[in-house]
Design an enzyme around this catalytic site. Structure first.
Site, PDB file in Angstrom:
ATOM      1  N   PHE A 250       1.148  -1.402   0.163  1.00  0.00           N
ATOM      2  CA  PHE A 250       0.068   0.197   0.076  1.00  0.00           C
ATOM      3  C   PHE A 250       0.801   1.085  -0.050  1.00  0.00           C
ATOM      4  O   PHE A 250       1.514   1.431   0.892  1.00  0.00           O
ATOM      5  CB  PHE A 250      -1.344   0.049   1.248  1.00  0.00           C
ATOM      6  CG  PHE A 250      -2.321   1.550   0.967  1.00  0.00           C
ATOM      7  CD1 PHE A 250      -3.218   1.029   0.354  1.00  0.00           C
ATOM      8  CD2 PHE A 250      -2.157   2.441   1.799  1.00  0.00           C
ATOM      9  CE1 PHE A 250      -3.863   1.200   0.050  1.00  0.00           C
ATOM     10  CE2 PHE A 250      -3.104   3.015   1.236  1.00  0.00           C
ATOM     11  CZ  PHE A 250      -4.297   2.642   0.895  1.00  0.00           C
TER      12      PHE A 250
ATOM     13  N   HIS B 257      -9.054   5.467  10.906  1.00  0.00           N
ATOM     14  CA  HIS B 257      -8.410   4.458   9.991  1.00  0.00           C
ATOM     15  C   HIS B 257      -7.238   4.570  10.184  1.00  0.00           C
ATOM     16  O   HIS B 257      -6.429   3.764  10.405  1.00  0.00           O
ATOM     17  CB  HIS B 257      -8.574   4.760   8.756  1.00  0.00           C
ATOM     18  CG  HIS B 257      -8.217   2.553   8.367  1.00  0.00           C
ATOM     19  ND1 HIS B 257      -8.869   1.997   8.350  1.00  0.00           N
ATOM     20  CD2 HIS B 257      -7.680   2.875   7.198  1.00  0.00           C
ATOM     21  CE1 HIS B 257      -7.932   0.636   7.470  1.00  0.00           C
ATOM     22  NE2 HIS B 257      -6.989   1.480   6.684  1.00  0.00           N
TER      23      HIS B 257
ATOM     24  N   ALA C 222       0.141  -2.121   5.878  1.00  0.00           N
ATOM     25  CA  ALA C 222       0.928  -1.697   6.905  1.00  0.00           C
ATOM     26  C   ALA C 222       0.288  -2.775   8.015  1.00  0.00           C
ATOM     27  O   ALA C 222       1.222  -3.110   9.389  1.00  0.00           O
ATOM     28  CB  ALA C 222       0.764  -0.741   7.791  1.00  0.00           C
TER      29      ALA C 222
ATOM     30  N   GLU D 131      -0.951  -6.341   7.866  1.00  0.00           N
ATOM     31  CA  GLU D 131      -0.152  -7.139   6.825  1.00  0.00           C
ATOM     32  C   GLU D 131       1.349  -7.409   7.509  1.00  0.00           C
ATOM     33  O   GLU D 131       1.843  -8.344   7.984  1.00  0.00           O
ATOM     34  CB  GLU D 131      -0.437  -7.920   6.163  1.00  0.00           C
ATOM     35  CG  GLU D 131      -2.327  -7.795   5.449  1.00  0.00           C
ATOM     36  CD  GLU D 131      -2.920  -6.354   5.429  1.00  0.00           C
ATOM     37  OE1 GLU D 131      -3.804  -6.173   6.445  1.00  0.00           O
ATOM     38  OE2 GLU D 131      -1.871  -5.167   5.049  1.00  0.00           O
TER      39      GLU D 131
ATOM     40  N   CYS E 208       3.891   2.300   5.057  1.00  0.00           N
ATOM     41  CA  CYS E 208       3.617   3.818   4.580  1.00  0.00           C
ATOM     42  C   CYS E 208       2.297   4.303   4.945  1.00  0.00           C
ATOM     43  O   CYS E 208       1.310   3.116   4.070  1.00  0.00           O
ATOM     44  CB  CYS E 208       3.820   4.123   3.112  1.00  0.00           C
ATOM     45  SG  CYS E 208       3.230   6.128   3.182  1.00  0.00           S
ATOM     46  N   ILE E 209       1.552   5.062   5.846  1.00  0.00           N
ATOM     47  CA  ILE E 209       0.491   5.040   6.404  1.00  0.00           C
ATOM     48  C   ILE E 209       0.534   6.665   6.108  1.00  0.00           C
ATOM     49  O   ILE E 209       0.940   7.778   6.927  1.00  0.00           O
ATOM     50  CB  ILE E 209       0.746   4.683   7.870  1.00  0.00           C
ATOM     51  CG1 ILE E 209       0.795   3.092   7.950  1.00  0.00           C
ATOM     52  CG2 ILE E 209      -1.438   4.860   7.881  1.00  0.00           C
ATOM     53  CD1 ILE E 209       0.978   2.619   8.853  1.00  0.00           C
TER      54      ILE E 209
ATOM     55  N   THR F  89     -10.591  10.004   8.091  1.00  0.00           N
ATOM     56  CA  THR F  89     -11.570   8.982   9.319  1.00  0.00           C
ATOM     57  C   THR F  89     -10.247   8.439   9.902  1.00  0.00           C
ATOM     58  O   THR F  89      -9.115   8.613  10.062  1.00  0.00           O
ATOM     59  CB  THR F  89     -12.206   7.806   8.022  1.00  0.00           C
ATOM     60  OG1 THR F  89     -11.045   7.089   7.926  1.00  0.00           O
ATOM     61  CG2 THR F  89     -12.460   8.186   7.503  1.00  0.00           C
TER      62      THR F  89
END
Length: 154
Positions: free
Chosen positions: A26, A92, A60, A62, A84-85, A90
């Site tokens: 992701f 989340h 992330a 996983e 990377c987040i 939201t």
């Protein structure tokens, strides 16, 4: 004392180390850059290509599952988490950042294996891009240094 001037090994000498890397897909443009910088730094510090295991997972959340599978093999001197987040609109972001971070820390403690956590948590894409290469290199150095430190004190 580790790193003292008594013939102790260089804390950033990766020649004899085996390193496992788990990379989230992701935000893949960012995580690929993290991996490339990390991988290049590992090689520059002497880790042999054959001693680097690279696993990709969806995101992330996983990453810890794959880290645990690698830790259970007991084949690695250190592990590296890459992801990377990026904050959205939201809750989340907080969930993923908090849960992945605490899981990585818990695994390091449970398995007594160093895990360099380079899962970026940023407000926006620009912040992630600004950090991707430096954090990738940092993760490689942290993994190697901590592998030597735990070997020395263990």
């Amino acid at each position: 004392m580790f790193g003292a001037d008594k013939g102790t090994p260089n804390p950033l000498d990766g020649k004899k180390l085996a390193i496992g890397i788990v990379q989230a897909r992701f935000n893949e443009g960012i995580t690929d850059a993290l991996f490339n910088a990390c991988h290049a730094e590992l090689l520059a510090l002497g880790v042999q290509e054959k001693n680097i295991t690279h696993v990709k997972v969806p995101g992330a959340l996983e990453v810890p599952v794959a880290l645990q599978a690698l830790a259970e093999r007991d084949d690695f001197d250190a592990l590296i988490a890459l992801g990377c987040i990026i904050r959205g609109e939201t809750y989340h972001f907080e969930l993923v950042a908090n849960e992945s971070g605490s899981a990585v820390t818990r695994l390091a403690l449970d398995y007594q294996v160093p895990i360099a956590n380079a899962i970026l948590t940023t407000e926006n894409l620009e912040q992630a891009v600004a950090r991707q290469e430096e954090k990738g290199r940092d993760a490689a150095r942290v993994a190697i240094e901590m592998a030597h430190l735990l070997e020395d004190i263990g």
